[in-house]
Design a protein around this motif. Structure first.
Motif, PDB file in Angstrom:
ATOM      1  N   LEU A  24      -1.084  34.529  34.251  1.00 36.63           N
ATOM      2  CA  LEU A  24      -1.513  35.665  35.239  1.00 36.63           C
ATOM      3  C   LEU A  24      -1.851  36.947  34.693  1.00 36.63           C
ATOM      4  N   ALA A  25      -1.023  37.326  33.572  1.00 36.22           N
ATOM      5  CA  ALA A  25      -1.143  38.495  32.835  1.00 36.22           C
ATOM      6  C   ALA A  25      -2.724  38.509  32.320  1.00 36.22           C
ATOM      7  N   ALA A  26      -3.170  37.175  31.778  1.00 40.53           N
ATOM      8  CA  ALA A  26      -4.461  36.939  31.040  1.00 40.53           C
ATOM      9  C   ALA A  26      -5.550  37.279  32.160  1.00 40.53           C
ATOM     10  N   ARG A  27      -5.148  36.774  33.316  1.00 40.89           N
ATOM     11  CA  ARG A  27      -6.339  36.972  34.303  1.00 40.89           C
ATOM     12  C   ARG A  27      -6.236  38.593  34.789  1.00 40.89           C
ATOM     13  N   ALA A  28      -5.083  39.109  34.957  1.00 44.88           N
ATOM     14  CA  ALA A  28      -5.063  40.435  35.281  1.00 44.88           C
ATOM     15  C   ALA A  28      -5.816  41.454  34.076  1.00 44.88           C
ATOM     16  N   GLN A  36      -4.362  47.977  30.634  1.00 42.38           N
ATOM     17  CA  GLN A  36      -3.113  48.724  30.610  1.00 42.38           C
ATOM     18  C   GLN A  36      -1.880  47.743  30.877  1.00 42.38           C
ATOM     19  N   LEU A  37      -2.150  46.508  31.427  1.00 41.83           N
ATOM     20  CA  LEU A  37      -1.112  45.484  31.545  1.00 41.83           C
ATOM     21  C   LEU A  37      -0.903  44.783  30.080  1.00 41.83           C
ATOM     22  N   GLY A  38      -2.018  44.646  29.367  1.00 42.34           N
ATOM     23  CA  GLY A  38      -1.797  43.964  28.022  1.00 42.34           C
ATOM     24  C   GLY A  38      -1.207  45.159  27.218  1.00 42.34           C
ATOM     25  N   ASP A  39      -1.271  46.306  27.367  1.00 39.70           N
ATOM     26  CA  ASP A  39      -0.400  47.369  26.690  1.00 39.70           C
ATOM     27  C   ASP A  39       1.093  47.187  27.031  1.00 39.70           C
ATOM     28  N   LEU A  40       1.237  47.401  28.362  1.00 40.77           N
ATOM     29  CA  LEU A  40       2.534  46.987  28.858  1.00 40.77           C
ATOM     30  C   LEU A  40       3.362  45.694  28.026  1.00 40.77           C
ATOM     31  N   ARG A  41       2.418  44.639  27.979  1.00 34.30           N
ATOM     32  CA  ARG A  41       3.113  43.568  27.461  1.00 34.30           C
ATOM     33  C   ARG A  41       3.499  43.804  26.078  1.00 34.30           C
ATOM     34  N   LYS A  42       2.529  44.345  25.313  1.00 36.51           N
ATOM     35  CA  LYS A  42       2.758  44.618  23.946  1.00 36.51           C
ATOM     36  C   LYS A  42       4.085  45.435  23.974  1.00 36.51           C
TER      37      LYS A  42
END
Length: 70
Positions: A24-28, A36-42
């Motif tokens: 889900l995160a990869a799609r988003a 920004q979601l990728g940065d949040l995950r990191k």
């Protein structure tokens, strides 16, 4: 569980749950502004010291990915 518990949430095995969240995160992340979601995950990974979205990360944290959570 004690009888007085008003409600419970039980998940699928954690490896499956984390895999779905990772997909889900990869799609988003592919959407405009999704970086920004990728940065949040990191940031979450850095703060926790392990990647909660991967089986290997859960194992590194001492969490059994084949068990469910409640």
């Amino acid at each position: 569980m004690p009888l007085q518990v008003p409600g419970v949430i039980v998940t699928a095995p954690l490896a499956a749950l984390s895999g779905h969240l990772q997909a889900l995160a990869a799609r988003a992340e592919s959407l405009p502004g999704g970086e920004q979601l990728g940065d949040l995950r990191k940031g979450i990974t850095a703060r926790l010291g392990f990647d909660p979205f991967t089986r290997e990360g859960l194992l590194a944290a001492g969490i059994d990915p084949d068990r469910a959570a409640a």
